[in-house]
Each structure stands twice: as structure tokens, then as C-alpha cells.
Design a protein around this motif. Structure first.
Motif, short mmCIF file in Angstrom:
data_model
loop_
_atom_site.label_atom_id
_atom_site.label_comp_id
_atom_site.label_asym_id
_atom_site.label_seq_id
_atom_site.Cartn_x
_atom_site.Cartn_y
_atom_site.Cartn_z
N SER A 193 0.85 -1.19 0.00
CA SER A 193 0.00 0.00 0.00
C SER A 193 0.89 1.24 0.00
O SER A 193 1.74 1.39 0.85
N LEU A 194 0.67 2.09 -0.98
CA LEU A 194 1.42 3.35 -1.01
C LEU A 194 0.50 4.50 -0.60
O LEU A 194 0.70 5.63 -0.97
N GLY A 195 -0.54 4.16 0.17
CA GLY A 195 -1.48 5.21 0.56
C GLY A 195 -1.73 5.24 2.06
O GLY A 195 -2.79 5.67 2.50
N HIS A 196 -0.76 4.78 2.85
CA HIS A 196 -1.00 4.77 4.29
C HIS A 196 -1.05 6.17 4.89
O HIS A 196 -1.45 6.33 6.04
N GLY A 197 -0.63 7.17 4.11
CA GLY A 197 -0.71 8.54 4.58
C GLY A 197 -2.13 8.96 4.96
O GLY A 197 -2.31 9.82 5.82
N ILE A 198 -3.14 8.34 4.36
CA ILE A 198 -4.51 8.74 4.69
C ILE A 198 -4.85 8.42 6.13
O ILE A 198 -5.59 9.15 6.77
N SER A 248 -4.29 1.76 -6.88
CA SER A 248 -5.51 2.35 -6.33
C SER A 248 -5.24 2.98 -4.96
O SER A 248 -5.86 3.98 -4.62
N THR A 249 -4.30 2.41 -4.19
CA THR A 249 -3.97 3.10 -2.93
C THR A 249 -3.32 4.45 -3.21
O THR A 249 -3.56 5.41 -2.49
N VAL A 250 -2.52 4.51 -4.28
CA VAL A 250 -1.93 5.80 -4.65
C VAL A 250 -3.03 6.80 -4.98
O VAL A 250 -3.03 7.94 -4.51
N ALA A 251 -4.02 6.35 -5.77
CA ALA A 251 -5.10 7.26 -6.18
C ALA A 251 -5.90 7.73 -4.98
O ALA A 251 -6.22 8.91 -4.86
N ILE A 252 -6.21 6.81 -4.06
CA ILE A 252 -6.98 7.21 -2.88
C ILE A 252 -6.17 8.22 -2.07
O ILE A 252 -6.69 9.25 -1.64
N GLY A 287 -1.73 -7.02 -6.76
CA GLY A 287 -0.44 -6.52 -7.23
C GLY A 287 -0.47 -5.05 -7.58
O GLY A 287 -0.84 -4.21 -6.76
N ALA A 288 -0.10 -4.74 -8.80
CA ALA A 288 0.05 -3.36 -9.22
C ALA A 288 -1.28 -2.60 -9.15
O ALA A 288 -1.30 -1.43 -8.80
N TYR A 289 -2.39 -3.29 -9.44
CA TYR A 289 -3.69 -2.62 -9.40
C TYR A 289 -3.99 -2.14 -7.99
O TYR A 289 -4.47 -1.04 -7.78
N TYR A 290 -3.72 -3.01 -7.02
CA TYR A 290 -3.96 -2.65 -5.63
C TYR A 290 -3.10 -1.44 -5.26
O TYR A 290 -3.59 -0.45 -4.72
N THR A 291 -1.82 -1.52 -5.61
CA THR A 291 -0.91 -0.44 -5.24
C THR A 291 -1.34 0.87 -5.88
O THR A 291 -1.38 1.91 -5.23
#
Lengths: 292, 355
Positions: free
Chosen positions: B64-69, B122-126, B116-120
Motif C-alpha cells: 500500500s502506497l497510501g497509508h498517509g490517509i 488504487s492506494t496511490v489514487a486514494i 499486485g500493481a492494481y492494488y498499489t
């Protein structure tokens, strides 16, 4: 109020997103690598182009002769020296996640290298046609955007022809479909990967040059385009070139047409929203094949 | 690796842990400048964040590249509750945890279908979507006399209370112990998860999701449990961030470049999926970057981040399992346990020959 100007503007911006996204999708399609350094590479091509332009004053579009091969080489070398070792170590996995993080780390390296050399200033290449505006009936479009639209269309067509009609293009597609079978058929997959990466970054050189006359240059310029390109690519289906075409148009249009009715910031939230909805409804994207 | 320890080795192990803790406890009193204490606090902070991230992403193998949220959820909720309603962070942190877990469920339900990449991506987008939202909402008018200030692009400053009742201590040292205790709790929880059913289920999912499902593991519910755990710990980190920095800027708190990615890099460099790896990684990475910034930062802009990036790239190329494997070897040597290389070698290296 007519929507025509914003539609045309959207088409021209969408064409640039598309060009950037096509490089991304090419890499993903052939080797399943999500390149998080794509934006940084775009920045690299823009900064190099800007520096050459500032030193010589040549028409930016002609610089493709220098920047194109240079960026191809950068991509080729990146694949060979950075991506390949990690990809090899992860070859048994379906989703090479280490490579994804490697490219993310590499983008930090590139961005800060640019910051060290170039500084954090915003610069823009003021060419003699930067302020020219063409008027067609009631709509008008600035010259750099129109040229950009034409150039990106031509380059997209060339890429399509390359992929469909030439031997290296066929090898690329074959490797994307099944790496191992392609290797059994005598295709050098290492070579193919490096070429794919090189073409992808060469496309960035074109995108960078097209952007140069009407967009600012700064070490973090790539981020905006990278996020957009990711959205375009996933929207169209990761690895699908026609998908990138359609995705680029959709995002470009949403961005400019929606901006007529709401503030620009709400527009970008809207883009993320469309992206997420498509992803949840059809996770493989509009044109992608379902993943295994 | 699971090894049954003899009595003597148990003693040795606890002695090592004891000495380590003791050193960490006296460290802030030995540092000559308040700035160094701040650096130590931030090192522990990043160690804590990477450990929290690891509870979902390391154990389940999803990046997950969106843990900042979740950081933003913790930080903003505590600050808004204090500024607008005067509610102390002691209570506010509970609200943060609740909101973060609700977010984890709402996001997790649809997103765990992606791989995989789709999950990652979408976390970027969120993540980026939340940054845009936070940047553009300056205030939220609920009624005539109630307006919640969110700050927008200008940022949001936490009201200064200077009282332990509001978790605002005098000096830096209490914060040091606060984050140290948080880190220890996070590591103990990680260790507990890894050794128990949830950990085994997550490991199975990480290895092969389809096989895990075929064995009767409810993949989504297992991931959701881990996601909630990870989100709550990350949000608590956000609360701590709000308390120590006292100024929240959407880009700094939630964006990929400054928050989410750094959390991930720490975990990867240390060794994701292990209990102690992410903590070591986050700590060392931040320490190196701070030291470079302190001694060279003034001279060349961007140099410390450049070196930071080079370290990450080099680590992923040359030591993809993280440097915890090196420490592990030293640890077993210290305990006097012989381990053969064949057992220790990660699977990837064996598989290379086959391709």
C-alpha cells in the motif's frame, strides 16, 4: 458558452497524457513492471531539453534529434543496470513488487539530482510561438497545444505501426503475451525488455518537448503527470496500448470540460473518483484482459 | 525462523533485550542538543510507522502506497477535536482510531479484490485524492455558530495548551518516551500477530492467495482484520505526529512523497514481513538522512534525499530481503546457534537457477 474550446483543449492535454501513459503501459505490458520513475524520467527529459534550449535557442521540437536518442539510452541503461537484477531475483513472482519500489526509490534519486543541479525554480521556455493563438470559427487554441496535438498523434500512429508491422514490435508483443514461450521461440527477452524501456523513455522525450513551450519546468514537474498517467493506464487496462489511447482522452476531457462547471480542484477529485469507480466495477480496466 | 531456545539462550536473549531497552531509555539524556533529541524522536516515529504498515502490507504481501490517509485521519481528527471542541487528545485518539478503522473497512472492502500493481495504484489514487480534498477544504460550516476549521492548503495549527492533560508535555524528552512506548507496543503486537492464527493465515495469503482460499481461508476477512489493525496503529502515529509537529499540512501529512512512500521504504530496507525489520529500517533510514542533512544539508539542496534514494535503490538491488537478515545472523551467532545456509537462503535465490 460553448464547450468546444474546452473539448479541444482537453483533447490536446489528453493526447499528452496518452503519450506518457503509452510508455508506462508498454513497460507493464512487456515485463509487468509498474514504473514509478516515469514522472521523474519525464522531468529529466524536460530539464535536459530546457537546458539545451536555453543554451542554443533552437526550436524545441527540433531537439528531438538529441533528446530522443538520449532518453532512449537512459531507459535502456536503466533497464539493464537497475531493473534487470531485481526482476531476475523476482522472476518466480507474478507481480514484481520489489521492482515497483526500486523505481520509486530511483525517482527520488533523479528528482533530487535535478534539484541539486537545476535548483527548485520554476522555468518556462518562452519560444517565439508560445503566445500565438489560432482561431477556428468560435474556438481558439494556442499554437504549442495545437502542434503538440499533431505531434502526439503522429508519434502514437508511428508507435502503433512499429508494434504491429515491424519485427522488433512483434517480438515486444510476443514477450508481453508470454515471456517464456517467446524465449523458447528464440526471442532474446533481456534485449526486448531493454528496448521496451528505451522506447518508453523516448516517448517521454517527445512528451517533454511538446510540453516545453507551454508548461513550466521544475524538478517535481513529473509527479502531476505520473499520477495522471497511472490513472490513464489503469483506466484503459494495464498493458493495453489502445486502452491508453481511450483513457487519455477520457481523462483529458474530464479535466477540461468539468472545469467549466466546477473548480479545478474538485475536477481532480472527480478524476480520482472516476478512476476508482472503473477499478471497482471492472478491475482489469476498459480494455485490459482479466489478470490471472 | 522458529528455534526452540535452551534456558541459557533464553537468558542471553532477554539480556540482549534488556540492554537494548536500557540504552534506549538513557539515550535522550546523553544527547547534548534538543535538536538531536528531536532527531531521535523522529527516528523512532518512522520506525513505528513502518512497523504499523508492516502489520498489513508486510504480513499479507500487498504494497500500500497510501497509508498517509490514516496518518491524516489520526492527525487531523485529534487536532480538529482539540481546536474546535476543546476535547483533549487523550479522548480524541479514540475517535481517531474509530475513524481509521472505519476508513480501513470502507476502502478495504472493494480494494482487496485487486491484486499486485492494481492494488498499489488504487492506494496511490486514494491517497492523492485525500490530499487534494484536504488541500481544498478550508472550513466546514455546520451551523451558524459552529464552523470546523480544516485549514486547506495553508495548513492547520494545533492549539497550544502546554499541559499533560492535553498530551502536550514540557520539553522533548516526554515525547521521546511516548513514541518509544508506542513502538514497543507495536512490535509486541506484531510479534503476537505473527505467532498466532492471523499471522499464519496472512502468510498463507502472501504466499499464494488462490491456494489460501482453496484451503478455506476467508482472504478478505483476514486482510480486513490486518488492515484495521494497521490503520489504527498508523492513525495513532498520526496523533503523535500532530502532537510533536503541531502543524498539519495536507501534502506533508498524507501525500505519497513525504509520508506514505517513506513509511514503505523503511519497511522494505529493514525487511518487510518480519517483526523487527521495519522498525530497524525506518530508524536507520531516517537516522542516515537526518545526519546527512545536519552536516551537509545547508550546502547542497536535495543532497540528503539523493543519498537516501541511493541507499534505497542499492538495498533493493543487493539485499532485497532487508538488512534484518544480517542482524538475524549476528543474533544467532550471539546465541550460539548454528544455522546452515541452505535453510537460511531465501526461496528467491534458489529459484533463479530454474529460469
Amino acid at each position: 458558452m460553448s464547450l468546444m474550446p474546452s473539448i479541444i483543449n482537453g483533447a490536446s492535454m489528453g493526447a499528452i497524457y496518452r503519450l506518457i501513459a503509452m510508455g508506462l503501459t508498454l513497460i507493464f505490458g512487456t515485463m509487468r513492471v509498474t514504473n514509478f520513475a516515469h514522472g521523474a524520467m519525464l522531468m529529466l527529459s524536460m530539464i535536459t531539453a530546457y537546458s539545451v534550449w536555453a543554451a542554443t535557442g533552437i526550436n524545441p521540437y527540433l531537439l528531438i534529434v538529441i533528446i530522443g536518442p538520449l532518453m532512449f539510452f537512459v531507459g535502456y541503461a536503466t533497464q539493464l543496470f537497475l531493473i534487470r537484477p531485481v526482476l531476475k531475483a523476482e522472476s518466480d513472482k507474478n507481480d514484481p513488487i520489489g521492482v515497483l519500489l526500486l523505481t520509486a526509490g530511483f525517482s527520488i534519486v533523479l528528482e533530487n539530482l535535478a534539484l541539486m543541479i537545476f535548483g527548485a525554480d520554476y522555468r518556462m521556455a518562452q519560444t517565439d510561438f508560445s503566445n500565438t493563438v489560432f482561431t477556428f470559427g468560435r474556438t481558439s487554441l494556442s499554437a504549442p497545444r495545437l502542434y503538440g496535438l499533431i505531434i502526439t498523434l503522429v508519434v502514437s500512429a508511428l508507435l502503433w505501426a512499429f508494434l504491429q508491422c515491424t519485427e522488433p514490435g512483434r517480438q515486444l508483443r510476443a514477450t508481453g503475451q508470454d515471456r517464456n514461450t517467446a524465449a523458447l521461440m528464440g526471442i532474446n527477452s533481456e534485449q526486448t525488455f531493454a528496448v521496451a524501456f528505451g522506447i518508453s523513455t523516448a516517448l517521454l522525450a517527445v512528451a517533454g518537448l511538446v510540453l516545453l513551450p507551454f508548461y513550466y519546468v521544475t524538478p517535481s514537474v513529473g509527479n502531476v503527470f505520473q499520477t495522471r498517467a497511472f490513472i490513464v493506464v489503469v483506466l484503459g487496462g494495464l498493458g493495453s496500448v489502445p486502452g491508453a489511447l481511450v483513457g487519455g482522452i477520457i481523462i483529458g476531457l474530464i479535466e477540461t470540460v468539468a472545469a467549466q462547471f466546477m473548480t479545478a480542484s474538485v475536477t481532480s477529485v472527480l478524476i480520482y473518483l472516476v478512476f476508482l469507480i472503473v477499478l471497482f466495477v471492472k478491475p482489469s480496466g476498459l480494455f485490459g484482459t482479466p489478470f490471472h | 525462523m522458529q528455534v526452540k531456545l535452551t534456558k541459557q539462550q533464553q537468558v542471553k536473549k532477554w539480556a540482549l533485550i534488556g540492554v537494548g531497552l536500557l540504552l534506549l531509555c538513557i539515550l535522550p539524556f546523553l544527547l547534548p542538543k534538543a535538536y538531536f533529541v528531536h532527531v531521535a524522536i523522529m527516528c523512532l516515529f518512522w520506525a513505528y510507522m513502518s512497523t504499523s504498515w508492516n502489520m498489513l502490507c508486510g504480513f499479507a504481501g500487498t504494497i500500500s502506497l497510501g497509508h498517509g490517509i490514516y496518518v491524516a485521519a489520526g492527525a487531523y481528527i485529534v487536532t480538529i477535536l482539540l481546536n474546535t471542541f476543546g476535547i483533549t487528545p487523550w479522548v480524541g485518539l479514540i475517535a481517531s482510531c474509530v475513524v481509521a478503522s472505519v476508513m480501513a473497512v470502507i476502502i478495504g472492502f472493494p480494494i482487496f479484490n485487486l491484486r499486485g500493481a492494481y492494488y498499489t495504484l488504487s492506494t496511490v489514487a486514494i491517497g492523492e485524492g485525500i490530499v487534494v480534498l484536504l488541500t481544498n477544504f478550508r472550513e466546514w460550516k455546520i451551523s451558524e455558530d459552529l464552523t470546523i476549521k480544516i485549514g486547506g492548503a495553508e495548513g492547520l495549527t494545533m492549539q497550544t495548551m502546554n499541559s499533560p492533560l492535553y498530551m502536550q508535555w514540557r520539553g522533548k524528552i516526554p515525547y521521546y518516551f511516548m513514541i518509544l512506548i508506542m513502538l514497543i507496543i507495536a512490535i509486541v503486537v506484531s510479534d503476537y500477530v505473527k505467532r498466532n492464527k492471523l499471522g499464519f493465515q496472512l502468510a498463507a495469503v502472501k504466499d499464494d492467495e488462490d491456494a489460501a482460499r482453496a484451503l478455506g481461508i476467508d482472504v478478505r476477512s483476514v486482510k480486513l482484520k490486518a488492515a484495521i489493525l494497521s490503520a489504527v496503529f498508523t492513525a495513532l502515529g498520526g496523533v503523535f505526529y500532530a502532537l510533536i509537529i503541531r502543524f498539519l499540512e495536507p501534502a506533508a501529512v498524507a501525500s505519497g512523497a513525504t509520508m506514505s512512500n517513506q513509511i514503505v521504504f523503511g519497511a522494505i530496507v529493514g525487511g518487510s514481513g518480519t517483526v523487527l525489520g521495519p522498525a530497524f529500517g525506518g530508524l536507520v533510514l531516517n537516522l542516515v538522512s537526518s545526519v546527512i542533512q545536519y552536516y551537509l544539508g545547508g550546502s547542497v539542496q536535495g543532497l540528503h534525499l539523493f543519498i537516501y534514494g541511493v541507499i534505497i535503490v542499492a538495498m533493493i538491488i543487493f539485499k532485497p530481503t532487508g538488512f534484518i537478515t544480517v542482524l538475524e545472523k549476528l543474533y544467532y551467532k550471539y546465541l550460539g546457534i548454528e544455522i546452515s545456509d541452505a535453510l537460511d537462503a531465501p526461496e528467491e535465490e534458489v529459484a533463479v537457477d530454474g529460469t
